[in-house]
Design an enzyme around this catalytic site. Structure first.
Site, PDB file in Angstrom:
ATOM      1  N   LYS A 136       3.629   1.579  -3.847  1.00  0.00           N
ATOM      2  CA  LYS A 136       2.496   0.932  -4.428  1.00  0.00           C
ATOM      3  C   LYS A 136       4.170   1.215  -6.540  1.00  0.00           C
ATOM      4  O   LYS A 136       3.623   0.410  -7.357  1.00  0.00           O
ATOM      5  CB  LYS A 136       1.235   1.242  -5.184  1.00  0.00           C
TER       6      LYS A 136
ATOM      7  N   ASP B 176      -6.248  -4.336  -7.808  1.00  0.00           N
ATOM      8  CA  ASP B 176      -7.444  -3.441  -7.298  1.00  0.00           C
ATOM      9  C   ASP B 176      -8.480  -3.732  -8.540  1.00  0.00           C
ATOM     10  O   ASP B 176      -9.613  -3.530  -8.117  1.00  0.00           O
ATOM     11  CB  ASP B 176      -6.409  -2.010  -7.287  1.00  0.00           C
TER      12      ASP B 176
ATOM     13  N   THR C 180       0.498  -1.025  -0.155  1.00  0.00           N
ATOM     14  CA  THR C 180       0.173  -0.311  -0.163  1.00  0.00           C
ATOM     15  C   THR C 180       1.406   1.014  -0.416  1.00  0.00           C
ATOM     16  O   THR C 180       1.872   1.308   0.114  1.00  0.00           O
ATOM     17  CB  THR C 180      -1.291   0.139   1.417  1.00  0.00           C
TER      18      THR C 180
HETATM   19  P1  NAP Z   1      -3.134   8.535  -3.175  1.00  0.00           P
HETATM   20  O1  NAP Z   1      -1.681   7.939  -4.885  1.00  0.00           O
HETATM   21  O2  NAP Z   1      -2.153   9.199  -2.624  1.00  0.00           O
HETATM   22  O3  NAP Z   1      -4.041   9.943  -4.181  1.00  0.00           O
HETATM   23  C1  NAP Z   1      -4.391  10.556  -3.218  1.00  0.00           C
HETATM   24  C2  NAP Z   1      -5.782  11.430  -4.293  1.00  0.00           C
HETATM   25  O4  NAP Z   1      -6.328  12.313  -3.314  1.00  0.00           O
HETATM   26  C3  NAP Z   1      -4.400  12.396  -5.282  1.00  0.00           C
HETATM   27  O5  NAP Z   1      -5.634  12.907  -6.550  1.00  0.00           O
HETATM   28  C4  NAP Z   1      -4.706  13.737  -3.689  1.00  0.00           C
HETATM   29  O6  NAP Z   1      -4.828  15.136  -4.764  1.00  0.00           O
HETATM   30  C5  NAP Z   1      -5.883  13.747  -3.682  1.00  0.00           C
HETATM   31  N1  NAP Z   1      -6.298  14.249  -2.446  1.00  0.00           N
HETATM   32  C6  NAP Z   1      -5.127  13.562  -0.869  1.00  0.00           C
HETATM   33  N2  NAP Z   1      -5.275  14.073   0.142  1.00  0.00           N
HETATM   34  C7  NAP Z   1      -6.934  15.362  -0.646  1.00  0.00           C
HETATM   35  C8  NAP Z   1      -6.628  16.785   0.016  1.00  0.00           C
HETATM   36  N3  NAP Z   1      -6.590  16.634   1.286  1.00  0.00           N
HETATM   37  N4  NAP Z   1      -7.685  17.469  -0.454  1.00  0.00           N
HETATM   38  C9  NAP Z   1      -8.350  16.854  -2.054  1.00  0.00           C
HETATM   39  N5  NAP Z   1      -7.437  16.105  -2.540  1.00  0.00           N
HETATM   40  C10 NAP Z   1      -6.494  15.212  -1.508  1.00  0.00           C
HETATM   41  O7  NAP Z   1      -3.676   7.415  -2.807  1.00  0.00           O
HETATM   42  P2  NAP Z   1      -4.544   5.748  -3.169  1.00  0.00           P
HETATM   43  O8  NAP Z   1      -3.195   5.275  -3.273  1.00  0.00           O
HETATM   44  O9  NAP Z   1      -4.866   6.628  -4.838  1.00  0.00           O
HETATM   45  O10 NAP Z   1      -5.464   5.550  -2.481  1.00  0.00           O
HETATM   46  C11 NAP Z   1      -6.870   6.586  -2.249  1.00  0.00           C
HETATM   47  C12 NAP Z   1      -8.314   5.573  -1.573  1.00  0.00           C
HETATM   48  O11 NAP Z   1      -8.558   5.303  -2.256  1.00  0.00           O
HETATM   49  C13 NAP Z   1      -7.971   5.691   0.246  1.00  0.00           C
HETATM   50  O12 NAP Z   1      -8.375   6.014   0.827  1.00  0.00           O
HETATM   51  C14 NAP Z   1      -7.600   4.593  -0.499  1.00  0.00           C
HETATM   52  O13 NAP Z   1      -7.818   3.589   1.319  1.00  0.00           O
HETATM   53  C15 NAP Z   1      -8.171   3.979  -1.327  1.00  0.00           C
HETATM   54  N6  NAP Z   1      -8.383   2.858  -1.537  1.00  0.00           N
HETATM   55  C16 NAP Z   1      -8.832   1.373  -1.836  1.00  0.00           C
HETATM   56  C17 NAP Z   1      -9.137   0.459  -2.082  1.00  0.00           C
HETATM   57  C18 NAP Z   1      -9.967  -0.944  -1.960  1.00  0.00           C
HETATM   58  O14 NAP Z   1     -10.040  -2.077  -2.353  1.00  0.00           O
HETATM   59  N7  NAP Z   1     -11.164  -0.458  -1.194  1.00  0.00           N
HETATM   60  C19 NAP Z   1      -7.726  -0.105  -2.860  1.00  0.00           C
HETATM   61  C20 NAP Z   1      -7.211   0.742  -3.020  1.00  0.00           C
HETATM   62  C21 NAP Z   1      -6.945   2.883  -2.719  1.00  0.00           C
HETATM   63  P3  NAP Z   1      -3.563  15.561  -5.738  1.00  0.00           P
HETATM   64  O15 NAP Z   1      -2.547  15.440  -6.883  1.00  0.00           O
HETATM   65  O16 NAP Z   1      -3.504  16.601  -5.759  1.00  0.00           O
HETATM   66  O17 NAP Z   1      -2.508  15.131  -4.646  1.00  0.00           O
END
Ligand code: NAP
Length: 268
Positions: free
Chosen positions: A83, A119, A79
């Site tokens: 990744k 995913d 995670t």
């Molecule tokens: P990530 O790569 O860090 O991406 C996060 C995204 O959210 C980016 O586009 C970021 O924008 C935006 N963001 C973060 N903080 C923000 C804030 N305070 N205000 C507005 N936008 C914000 O994370 P990820 O791996 O994609 O994961 C994202 C979510 O998906 C997490 O909650 C994770 O637990 C969930 N997830 C769930 C599963 C499942 O099996 N259900 C699998 C994978 C992930 P910027 O581009 O501006 O930084």
């Protein structure tokens, strides 16, 4: 009193040597929100697999990979923030994971590390009851999980829109997978069929945060929130109240974890 025998010289202890428990791991930092150990361990127990999953919360990817090799970890759930950074350490990366540019699963086969992205399987499970062809889908966020979502939507031939805090990230994503990056204020909610939240906004412990204004959600929408902790976020509660269809991130989480176990165990 005679001195007690050491384990090496005590025949009773040698005879009761336990069967070797296999080790799996989840890596990332932080890992407080991760349900992977609880979910995997429940399945291992159910299937009598004599395996345990432990959390390795550590930021240095070089050290983490070294530990995975030393402890001969069979399955590693990967995670954030590892990744992408784990990819150069792997012997082979599955074509889907390569296209997405993120690995969430590593399988150790005879000392060689193979990377996958499960995913997409989880996202497909979340939309199992819905056809997405020509549906207008709004993706909130443009990070790692959004890449897997965009890959899936492209395959389904949905019409994609993406809005993100950093619009240039949304532009890059949409250029790669086909779709339009747009700032949220410019989107007409009436024209959207499906909303997918891929941001962590609303995730434990910040339960009250919404990833878009509450007025945006309408009863013709289907709202899928990737967050699985909590299983029903504020966004989903609001959507339900408005009469929209909702899909919990828990469906995705469970399906992607089962796929990890399938890849590791070699089961059909
Ligand atoms: P990530 O790569 O860090 O991406 C996060 C995204 O959210 C980016 O586009 C970021 O924008 C935006 N963001 C973060 N903080 C923000 C804030 N305070 N205000 C507005 N936008 C914000 O994370 P990820 O791996 O994609 O994961 C994202 C979510 O998906 C997490 O909650 C994770 O637990 C969930 N997830 C769930 C599963 C499942 O099996 N259900 C699998 C994978 C992930 P910027 O581009 O501006 O930084």
């Amino acid at each position: 009193m005679p001195p007690s025998k050491s384990p090496a010289t005590n025949p009773q202890l040698r005879a009761t040597k336990p069967p070797a428990t296999k080790l799996n791991a989840v890596i990332g930092y932080p890992l407080e929100h991760s349900l992977s150990p609880a979910f995997h361990n429940a399945i291992y127990q159910q299937r009598k697999l004599n395996t345990i999953m432990l959390a390795f919360p550590h930021q240095n990817i070089t050290e983490v990979v070294s530990a995975l090799r030393t402890f001969q970890v069979g399955l590693t759930a990967v995670t954030m923030p590892h990744k992408q950074t784990i990819i150069p350490f792997l012997n082979s990366v599955d074509p889907v994971a390569k296209k997405i540019g993120a690995v969430n699963t590593v399988i150790n086969r005879n000392g060689k590390l193979y990377g996958y992205n499960t995913d997409v399987v989880g996202i497909a499970a979340a939309f199992a009851k819905m056809k997405l062809k020509n549906k207008k889908v709004l993706i909130l966020g443009a990070g790692g999980a959004a890449r897997a979502v965009a890959y899936f939507l492209q395959k389904q031939r949905a019409k994609m829109f993406c809005t993100n805090r950093t619009l240039s990230h949304a532009q890059k994503l949409m250029k790669e997978f086909g779709g339009k990056a747009i700032s949220q204020e410019k989107i007409d909610p009436q024209a959207i069929n499906v909303i997918i939240n891929t941001t962590p906004l609303g995730m434990y412990p910040h339960l009250e945060i919404l990833p878009l204004p509450s007025t945006f959600i309408q009863n013709h929408h289907t709202v899928f929130d990737l967050i699985y902790n909590p299983p029903e976020t504020r966004l989903l509660r609001l959507a339900k109240k408005r009469g929209a269809k909702i899909i919990s991130g828990m469906i995705m989480f469970e399906a992607q974890a089962r796929e990890q176990i399938r890849l590791w165990s070699g089961e059909k």
